[in-house]
Design an enzyme around this catalytic site. Structure first.
Site, mmCIF file in Angstrom:
data_model
loop_
_atom_site.group_PDB
_atom_site.id
_atom_site.type_symbol
_atom_site.label_atom_id
_atom_site.label_comp_id
_atom_site.label_asym_id
_atom_site.label_seq_id
_atom_site.Cartn_x
_atom_site.Cartn_y
_atom_site.Cartn_z
ATOM 1 N N GLU A 191 0.603 -1.310 -0.139
ATOM 2 C CA GLU A 191 -0.045 0.054 0.056
ATOM 3 C C GLU A 191 0.747 1.090 0.104
ATOM 4 O O GLU A 191 2.070 1.024 0.375
ATOM 5 C CB GLU A 191 -1.108 0.102 1.262
ATOM 6 N N SER A 227 -12.999 1.788 10.496
ATOM 7 C CA SER A 227 -12.192 1.898 9.273
ATOM 8 C C SER A 227 -13.122 1.092 8.314
ATOM 9 O O SER A 227 -13.607 -0.025 8.487
ATOM 10 C CB SER A 227 -10.866 1.487 9.467
ATOM 11 N N ALA A 228 -13.164 1.731 7.233
ATOM 12 C CA ALA A 228 -13.447 1.152 5.899
ATOM 13 C C ALA A 228 -12.896 -0.247 5.726
ATOM 14 O O ALA A 228 -13.055 -0.989 4.950
ATOM 15 C CB ALA A 228 -13.669 2.065 4.785
ATOM 16 N N ASP A 229 -11.528 -0.307 6.156
ATOM 17 C CA ASP A 229 -10.855 -1.563 6.131
ATOM 18 C C ASP A 229 -11.365 -2.802 6.537
ATOM 19 O O ASP A 229 -11.399 -3.700 5.646
ATOM 20 C CB ASP A 229 -9.451 -1.450 7.003
ATOM 21 N N LYS A 256 -3.202 -1.751 15.629
ATOM 22 C CA LYS A 256 -2.454 -0.857 16.931
ATOM 23 C C LYS A 256 -3.388 -0.776 18.014
ATOM 24 O O LYS A 256 -4.678 -0.819 17.933
ATOM 25 C CB LYS A 256 -2.107 0.300 16.545
HETATM 26 N N1 PSU Z 1 -2.032 1.453 10.567
HETATM 27 C C1 PSU Z 1 -0.792 1.458 10.738
HETATM 28 N N2 PSU Z 1 -0.057 2.202 9.834
HETATM 29 C C2 PSU Z 1 -1.016 2.451 8.827
HETATM 30 C C3 PSU Z 1 -2.228 2.661 8.641
HETATM 31 C C4 PSU Z 1 -2.979 1.979 9.817
HETATM 32 O O1 PSU Z 1 -0.253 0.806 11.761
HETATM 33 O O2 PSU Z 1 -0.108 3.336 7.806
HETATM 34 C C5 PSU Z 1 -2.986 3.119 7.536
HETATM 35 C C6 PSU Z 1 -3.380 2.169 6.521
HETATM 36 O O3 PSU Z 1 -3.385 2.661 5.167
HETATM 37 C C7 PSU Z 1 -4.946 1.813 6.989
HETATM 38 C C8 PSU Z 1 -5.349 3.379 7.532
HETATM 39 O O4 PSU Z 1 -5.551 1.426 5.904
HETATM 40 O O5 PSU Z 1 -4.390 3.785 8.028
HETATM 41 C C9 PSU Z 1 -6.710 3.266 8.135
HETATM 42 O O6 PSU Z 1 -7.003 4.510 8.299
HETATM 43 P P1 PSU Z 1 -8.493 4.777 8.801
HETATM 44 O O7 PSU Z 1 -8.459 4.487 10.267
HETATM 45 O O8 PSU Z 1 -8.885 6.181 8.460
HETATM 46 O O9 PSU Z 1 -9.472 3.880 8.135
HETATM 47 MN MN MN Z 2 -12.145 6.348 10.468
#
Ligand code: PSU
Ligand code: MN
Length: 302
Positions: free
Chosen positions: A23, A139-141, A158
């Site tokens: 990524e 997260s959308a993940d 984390k």
């Molecule tokens: N967690 C990490 N390092 C990162 C990310 C998450 O330890 O770089 C990044 C990844 O790209 C993940 C994104 O998909 O943050 C998640 O962001 P959000 O919580 O806004 O969906």
């Molecule tokens: Mn978010």
């Protein structure tokens, strides 16, 4: 809409050889320059040395690039947070407007899948944020893991997140969480979280078998493989959790919300540990690259 899969990746996929996606949000928003570029290039090298083709993914002038070259990786590292962090909802906007975009776990999965890649290595995934019962920040993940057929190899999530709630959502969405030679969900900087995974994998072959079986069943969605940080690079969870609490408090006070939370917390924790957490972050990504490549190889060998 345009997606460009580089020639080497195309050829490997055609020959059923393993390809590993990587990524670009981790480059532009997850680490400072120049360590971000150095790490991204080293990860590509580890994937190659272990027998697969790397494909770093990002969006350049609205084109989804599957397999960036060195100059492109350098540009993502140098531009850093100038580049929009792109999750699923942002993808059509950024591509239609011919902008640059750093892909998160969610959008890297989407573009990997469109390009025909089944494996993706990163550091940590997004999840349910602490206080999500108030903020709804999830997260959308997680939604992407529910639907998109890509296996993600990471070091867990984390402790800036609510890990028990993250596991609950993954269960609801039907995402298998497989520990690589561990029964415990690793918490990124630490090997322990006190939470159990669904299954402890003995080796890469077992991982490949489970992924194949999920596909044979026609169960769409990802598989999450969690690989603990090597002992010698890890942090005791109490120590890092104290630091995370300080970072979370400052985030609250500053009123930081939504997509800015994760990059803020990553940078803050790194600052508060005097860069030691960044070192750990880099090491765990290298370790994931090795294990992820081994699993991809087993998958295509069998
Ligand atoms: N967690 C990490 N390092 C990162 C990310 C998450 O330890 O770089 C990044 C990844 O790209 C993940 C994104 O998909 O943050 C998640 O962001 P959000 O919580 O806004 O969906
Ligand atoms: Mn978010």
């Amino acid at each position: 809409m345009e997606i460009k899969v580089n020639a080497e990746v195309k050829e490997a996929l055609k020959a059923h050889k393993p390809v590993v996606a990587l990524e670009s949000t981790i480059i532009s928003h997850g680490m400072p320059y120049p360590q971000n570029v150095e790490t991204a290039l080293n990860v590509e090298k580890i994937v190659r040395d272990n027998g697969a083709i790397p494909a770093t993914i990002g969006i350049i002038d609205g084109v989804g690039i599957v397999g960036m070259n060195e100059e492109e990786i350098e540009a993502f590292g140098k531009k850093g947070q100038e580049i929009t962090k792109v999750s699923r909802r942002d993808l059509p906007i950024i591509m239609a407007n011919k902008m640059w975009g750093a892909t998160t776990v969610a959008t890297t999965m989407i573009l990997a899948h469109l390009g025909g890649i089944e494996f993706f290595v990163t550091g940590g995934i997004g999840g349910v944020h602490r206080g999500a019962e108030e903020t709804f920040d999830i997260s959308a993940d997680l939604e992407e893991l529910a639907h998109t057929n890509v296996t993600v190899i990471c070091a867990g999530a984390k402790a800036i997140l609510d890990l028990p709630k993250t596991l609950e959502i993954l269960e609801t969405k039907g995402v298998p969480v497989l520990g690589y030679q561990t029964e415990e969900l690793p918490a990124f900087y630490s090997r322990e979280s006190g939470l159990k995974v669904d299954y402890a994998l003995k080796d890469a072959k077992e991982a490949a078998n489970i992924i194949k079986t999920k596909r044979e069943l026609g169960l769409d969605g990802g598989v999450l493989i969690v690989n603990p940080i090597p002992e010698e690079d890890s942090y005791p969870s109490e120590e890092i959790n104290k630091i995370i609490d300080v970072a979370l408090k400052e985030m609250d006070e500053k009123g930081i919300k939504g997509k800015d939370c994760t990059p803020f917390l990553l940078a803050k924790v790194s600052e508060l540990t005097g860069g030691k957490s960044l070192e750990a972050n880099i090491k765990l990504v290298y370790n994931n690259a090795k294990i992820g490549t081994m699993i991809a190889k087993e998958y295509y060998a069998g």
